[in-house]
Design an enzyme around this catalytic site. Structure first.
Site, PDB file in Angstrom:
ATOM      1  N   TRP A 127       4.320  -9.712   2.740  1.00 31.44           N
ATOM      2  CA  TRP A 127       5.618  -9.064   2.577  1.00 31.44           C
ATOM      3  C   TRP A 127       5.663  -8.176   1.331  1.00 31.44           C
ATOM      4  O   TRP A 127       4.809  -7.352   1.135  1.00 31.44           O
ATOM      5  CB  TRP A 127       6.750 -10.107   2.610  1.00 31.44           C
ATOM      6  CG  TRP A 127       6.833 -10.844   3.913  1.00 31.44           C
ATOM      7  CD1 TRP A 127       6.510 -12.157   4.143  1.00 31.44           C
ATOM      8  CD2 TRP A 127       7.227 -10.330   5.200  1.00 31.44           C
ATOM      9  NE1 TRP A 127       6.675 -12.481   5.468  1.00 31.44           N
ATOM     10  CE2 TRP A 127       7.115 -11.386   6.149  1.00 31.44           C
ATOM     11  CE3 TRP A 127       7.658  -9.085   5.645  1.00 31.44           C
ATOM     12  CZ2 TRP A 127       7.425 -11.214   7.495  1.00 31.44           C
ATOM     13  CZ3 TRP A 127       7.965  -8.914   6.991  1.00 31.44           C
ATOM     14  CH2 TRP A 127       7.851  -9.974   7.888  1.00 31.44           C
ATOM     15  N   SER A 128       6.640  -8.387   0.457  1.00 30.06           N
ATOM     16  CA  SER A 128       6.853  -7.418  -0.619  1.00 30.06           C
ATOM     17  C   SER A 128       5.843  -7.489  -1.753  1.00 30.06           C
ATOM     18  O   SER A 128       5.872  -6.625  -2.641  1.00 30.06           O
ATOM     19  CB  SER A 128       8.275  -7.552  -1.179  1.00 30.06           C
ATOM     20  OG  SER A 128       9.209  -7.045  -0.255  1.00 30.06           O
ATOM     21  N   CYS A 129       4.942  -8.447  -1.748  1.00 24.23           N
ATOM     22  CA  CYS A 129       3.819  -8.352  -2.685  1.00 24.23           C
ATOM     23  C   CYS A 129       2.997  -7.099  -2.396  1.00 24.23           C
ATOM     24  O   CYS A 129       2.267  -6.624  -3.270  1.00 24.23           O
ATOM     25  CB  CYS A 129       2.946  -9.600  -2.617  1.00 24.23           C
ATOM     26  SG  CYS A 129       3.695 -11.065  -3.347  1.00 24.23           S
ATOM     27  N   LYS A 168       4.177  -4.241  -2.238  1.00 24.28           N
ATOM     28  CA  LYS A 168       4.708  -3.181  -3.097  1.00 24.28           C
ATOM     29  C   LYS A 168       3.910  -3.037  -4.387  1.00 24.28           C
ATOM     30  O   LYS A 168       3.800  -1.933  -4.934  1.00 24.28           O
ATOM     31  CB  LYS A 168       6.178  -3.459  -3.428  1.00 24.28           C
ATOM     32  CG  LYS A 168       7.132  -3.350  -2.256  1.00 24.28           C
ATOM     33  CD  LYS A 168       8.571  -3.630  -2.693  1.00 24.28           C
ATOM     34  CE  LYS A 168       9.577  -3.378  -1.563  1.00 24.28           C
ATOM     35  NZ  LYS A 168       9.568  -4.427  -0.544  1.00 24.28           N
TER      36      LYS A 168
END
Length: 378
Positions: A67-69, A71
């Site tokens: 997921w947002s890791c 980013k």
């Protein structure tokens, strides 16, 4: 229970014990934890199950959607271009992407995209997950939008579109898509098993995530036209979207990176170690210093929590009490995955799992592991 495997320096025994306990209790189904110091692994542990049926063990090379890791890796790609003098943090985005100047966005700076302060935190509705997976078309839609708040005045977490925005800068400057740039300039040279856009032949290594428990309080009562509602519902998708081949193949630089704790810790050791790791030089100390230039400090318009953003990463704030103060940057993934970089201790810490937990910026397990890792580092 599938056995806990890997290596762990004796001073990090509490981290290993926590992981073993959480796997035994079922709090974690399958997970990996890694800690590096001076670029060298001092913790590289994995265990549990890759599937809900508990048939396939979580192996050394198991990967999952973090997921947002994702980013943080997308941000690193942009910082590599900054380091090379090809991307100016203070330049208007429109210098590189002229169409982005539409609808009053001519003043949006590159640093605004990288710090979630651009005013463009999602797509104007209606928009579906399928729309978002068409990266060229959905990126063009973002360029045509009006900002939802004055750029640079506050953060509003760029939930699912961060990689579209930053990735388009990469593509415009370099010519390669974000996923290809990351593979050829970051993960390939570092030997890190991390992918933005997963090839079909890697699918059999993926541990599907299990959706988190429902939020006790949802978006009921929120302003239907407010920034948070528009971001969370533009588009609205569940964790099971990540099970589909179309999701895995796409290059969603905000949310569909596939890897494990070892690969995340390896990648971010570059930042922890001053920009160079095992002869691979990606950043200088000056570019790393830019990460820690505070861009916002206050209630985030999307997440509601009191956050501090630097360039490309979150900084310690009241919303993440499990982080000590210091020259630390981090970000979390939906359900609990996390990567933390400490440039003073020259350490990188990562946790990746498939049983998603409750919590907005990490789960209770996230806090346990990070606090234990820092206790050992100290």
């Amino acid at each position: 229970m599938a056995d806990l495997e890997g290596t762990c320096d004796a001073r990090f025994a509490d981290v290993a014990d926590l992981l073993a306990d959480n796997l035994a209790s079922g709090e974690d189904l399958g997970a990996s934890i890694a800690v590096t110091v001076d670029g060298r692994p001092v913790v590289d542990l994995w265990g549990g199950w890759a599937d809900q049926e508990q048939v396939t063990p979580w192996r050394r090379d198991t990967i999952t959607n973090v997921w947002s890791c994702t980013k943080t890796v997308t941000s690193l790609a942009a910082l590599v271009l900054v380091e090379r003098g090809l991307l100016d943090l203070d330049a208007p985005v429109a210098r590189y992407w002229p169409q982005f100047a539409a609808q009053g966005k001519e003043g949006v700076r590159v640093r605004h995209l990288l710090s979630h302060t651009s005013g463009v935190s999602g797509w104007e509705r209606p928009v579906t997950v399928a729309d978002v997976l068409d990266v060229p078309a959905s990126t063009a839609r973002l360029a045509a939008q009006t900002p939802w708040w004055p750029p640079g005045t506050a953060s509003g977490y760029h939930l699912l579109n961060y990689g579209h925005l930053v990735g388009e800068l990469v593509r415009r400057i370099d010519g390669r898509t974000l996923g290809r740039f990351v593979a050829e300039e970051i993960t390939g040279p570092l030997g890190a098993d991390f992918h933005i856009g997963l090839p079909d032949h890697e699918f059999d290594r993926v541990a599907d995530v299990l959706p988190p428990p429902p939020r006790p309080v949802g978006l009921a009562g929120a302003d239907p036209d407010g920034v948070a509602m528009k971001t969370f519902t533009g588009p609205m998708g569940g964790a099971d979207e990540s099970w589909h081949p179309e999701w895995r193949r796409a290059e969603i630089g905000a949310a569909n990176g596939h890897g494990n704790a070892r690969s995340l810790a390896r990648i971010h050791s570059v930042i922890a170690c001053g920009g160079t790791l095992d002869g691979v030089r990606l950043l200088s100390s000056r570019t790393i210093d830019a990460i820690f230039q505070q861009q916002s400090d206050g209630p985030d318009l999307v997440l509601g929590a009191h956050l501090r953003f630097g360039i490309g990463f979150g900084l310690p704030s009241p919303a993440v009490p499990y982080l000590p103060q210091g020259r630390i940057c981090f970000w979390t993934g939906w359900g609990g995955s996390v990567v933390v970089i400490d440039t003073e201790r020259r350490a990188a810490i990562a946790y990746v799992m498939n049983r998603m937990g409750a919590g907005q910026l990490g789960s209770a397990r996230t806090a346990q592991y990070i606090e234990a890792a820092f206790a050992a580092l100290d």
